[in-house]
Design an enzyme around this catalytic site. Structure first.
Site, mmCIF file in Angstrom:
data_model
loop_
_atom_site.group_PDB
_atom_site.id
_atom_site.type_symbol
_atom_site.label_atom_id
_atom_site.label_comp_id
_atom_site.label_asym_id
_atom_site.label_seq_id
_atom_site.Cartn_x
_atom_site.Cartn_y
_atom_site.Cartn_z
ATOM 1 N N TYR A 288 0.844 -1.205 0.000
ATOM 2 C CA TYR A 288 0.000 0.000 0.000
ATOM 3 C C TYR A 288 0.877 1.251 0.000
ATOM 4 C CZ TYR A 288 -3.734 3.239 0.974
ATOM 5 O OH TYR A 288 -4.622 4.275 0.867
ATOM 6 N N PHE B 259 -7.616 21.597 -24.426
ATOM 7 C CA PHE B 259 -7.872 20.167 -24.573
ATOM 8 C C PHE B 259 -9.107 19.859 -23.722
ATOM 9 C CE2 PHE B 259 -7.700 15.688 -23.565
ATOM 10 C CZ PHE B 259 -7.785 15.209 -24.860
ATOM 11 N N THR B 260 -9.915 18.912 -24.180
ATOM 12 C CA THR B 260 -11.240 18.682 -23.570
ATOM 13 C C THR B 260 -11.187 18.539 -22.043
ATOM 14 O OG1 THR B 260 -10.933 16.340 -24.087
ATOM 15 C CG2 THR B 260 -12.212 17.635 -25.663
ATOM 16 N N ASP C 224 1.501 20.465 -20.132
ATOM 17 C CA ASP C 224 0.866 19.182 -20.421
ATOM 18 C C ASP C 224 1.901 18.382 -21.212
ATOM 19 O OD1 ASP C 224 -0.508 17.027 -21.431
ATOM 20 O OD2 ASP C 224 -2.366 18.128 -21.771
ATOM 21 N N LYS D 92 0.052 7.822 -23.392
ATOM 22 C CA LYS D 92 0.448 8.162 -24.758
ATOM 23 C C LYS D 92 1.941 7.886 -24.928
ATOM 24 C CE LYS D 92 -3.571 10.528 -24.406
ATOM 25 N NZ LYS D 92 -4.404 10.555 -23.193
ATOM 26 N N ARG E 289 -13.142 15.399 -33.723
ATOM 27 C CA ARG E 289 -12.497 16.479 -32.977
ATOM 28 C C ARG E 289 -12.987 17.784 -33.596
ATOM 29 N NH1 ARG E 289 -12.142 14.951 -28.368
ATOM 30 N NH2 ARG E 289 -10.312 13.994 -27.519
ATOM 31 N N PHE F 214 -18.906 14.480 -26.085
ATOM 32 C CA PHE F 214 -18.520 13.667 -27.242
ATOM 33 C C PHE F 214 -18.356 12.191 -26.898
ATOM 34 C CE2 PHE F 214 -14.073 13.158 -26.029
ATOM 35 C CZ PHE F 214 -13.907 14.213 -25.129
#
Ligand SMILES: Cc1ncc(COP(=O)(O)O)c(C=O)c1O
Length: 470
Positions: free
Chosen positions: A85, A137-138, A228, A271, A395, A462
């Site tokens: 943990y 970005f969303t 980001d 990514k 998009r 979306f």
């Protein structure tokens, strides 16, 4: 067929051929369903490719997020998971990898990118403050808005024009940030939200010169810059390729230099970092770190696992090292470019230059007869699926959502359908199949009808919205 007709891919594009720096050890069989099946599946999914079952998809280009193939080393790392943990040794591997390759001091794991976005937004934004960003970005903008912030787009104008071939279309327009600071005062700016290879602009990079200038500007006004870093490795490749003075620097060196111009970063490790799940948040400031470390316990998990299993952190630590190898990045972006060059050669309208992680088809130029609120990009994603079982993603106006103040749709200048290439998953032959399907949809463009939205969720619509044919 004569020798002169039978040419390798490299010859066709006027260069030597390249190949991936890996070989395949395990395969996952694909299933191709017939047109009748696809029509039924799309209807059941409300013409939203997010609502299709993956077993009804042939080549899945929905996203490059969490869809990479892990290496044998990463799978071996999974077996070294220390599922304690607290204080798992895999956390320390991850911490070391982020410090070494991204250069930040203090690291918190999160379950994925938006977990980190949630924490940084709540900790660094006071209600009513502005966040200046190089295109939205969303999930990023939503977390900033939920924390009471007001997002202001400060990307250069060229980014909104699909045909403009500026080599660094992700750059921040410093005059736009300056105007915001002049109008509102530096104290009203929570931070500058800088993204590498800007997703919504078509995977377009930010130059090192721009990051450096932004740092100087931010220092002058006492404003923080948070990055980001989701596709920052790919951004580093473009700097190496296009920016003077970087041709002989490695992707890893460029990545670290770029990060050094920022005060911290959040990461969707699904990514660049070649894992199926994971993220992190890293800052240099100890006080802010203490606040974030406090919050992570509430929303993600203890600060040494942040919602991840030990094995996931180990795979991620190994993935970071693999992701910054020059030959890996070259072949990853090379595959995207291969598909893009084929399409460009056939005159298919798309965002140029070809970006890092995806081809962004210009759906407005496909369907000139459709209004933007007839969802051209959603329509194109549906048509591609019907034609060949390829899954892409909208998009455009559906992704942009609604202005929280007026309740009207945001009308983004870019109305794009994204063919996103997972890392180390598909072959060049798959890319050929995709290209042929796009061409078939383009040839049918005048006969294609648009869509209307018949179900609209409140947040990030979306993902779950439903549509019907007009
Ligand atoms: C640029 C960018 N930032 C943040 C995120 C959010 O990350 P996640 O999907 O891991 O929550 C994504 C995911 O698509 C992204 O592309």
């Amino acid at each position: 067929m004569s020798d002169s007709q039978l040419r390798t891919m490299g010859q066709q594009f006027g260069r030597r051929s390249w190949a991936e720096p890996w070989k395949i050890k395990m395969v996952e069989p694909l299933r191709m369903v017939d047109r009748e099946h696809r029509e039924r599946a799309l209807d059941e999914a409300g013409f939203n490719t997010f609502l299709l079952k993956s077993e009804d998809v042939y080549i899945d280009l929905l996203t490059d997020s969490g869809t990479s193939a892990m290496s044998d080393r990463q799978w071996a790392g999974m077996l070294l998971g220390d599922e304690a943990y607290a204080g798992s040794r895999n956390f320390y591997s991850l911490e070391e990898a982020v410090q070494k390759y991204y250069g930040y001091k203090h690291i918190i794991p999160t379950h994925q990118g938006r977990g980190a976005e949630h924490l940084i937004s709540r900790a660094a934004i006071k209600p009513g403050q502005y966040i200046a960003g190089n295109m939205y970005f969303t999930t990023t903008r939503l977390h900033q808005e939920l924390a009471g912030g007001i997002f202001v787009d400060v990307i250069i104008d060229e980014a909104h024009d699909p045909q403009n071939t500026h080599p660094f279309k992700g750059n921040v327009d410093l005059e736009k940030v300056e105007a915001l600071v002049r109008r509102e005062g530096a104290a009203k700016i929570a931070y500058i939200s800088l993204a590498g290879t800007v997703n919504m602009a078509g995977g377009q990079p930010v130059s090192m010169a721009n990051a450096k200038a932004l740092r100087a500007f931010a220092d002058k006004h006492g404003i923080k810059v948070y990055l980001d870093a989701t596709r920052m490795v790919e951004n580093a490749f473009f700097i190496q390729e296009r920016e003077e003075g970087y041709a002989n620097r490695s992707v890893a060196q460029i990545l670290k230099e770029f990060c050094a111009y920022t005060d911290g970063a959040w990461m969707s490790a699904k990514k660049d970092s070649l894992v199926n799940i994971g993220g992190w948040l890293a800052v240099n400031d100890w006080t802010l770190f203490e606040e974030l470390r406090n919050m992570v316990v509430v929303y993600e998990g203890l600060h040494t696992y942040g919602g991840l299993a030990g094995r996931d952190m180990e795979a991620l630590a190994i993935g970071i090292v693999e992701s910054v190898q020059d030959d890996h990045v070259r072949s990853r972006i090379g595959q995207v470019r291969y598909l893009g060059e084929l399409l460009a050669h056939w005159g298919i309208p798309m965002v140029l230059p070809i970006g890092g992680h995806a081809i962004f088809l210009d759906a407005r130029a496909f369907y000139r007869h459709l209004r933007q609120d007839q969802f051209p990009a959603q329509t194109l994603a549906a048509e591609l699926y019907l034609d060949s079982g390829i899954r892409s993603m909208e998009r455009g106006i559906a992704s942009a959502g609604r202005d929280p103040k007026t309740g009207d749709h945001y009308y983004p200048k870019l109305e794009l359908t994204r063919l996103t290439i997972p890392r180390r998953v598909y072959t060049q032959a798959h890319m050929d199949v995709v290209a042929e399907s796009v061409r078939a949809a383009y040839e049918q463009r005048d006969k294609t009808r648009g869509l209307k939205m018949v179900y609209e969720p409140k947040y990030l619509r979306f993902f779950q919205a439903r549509f019907e044919r007009l």
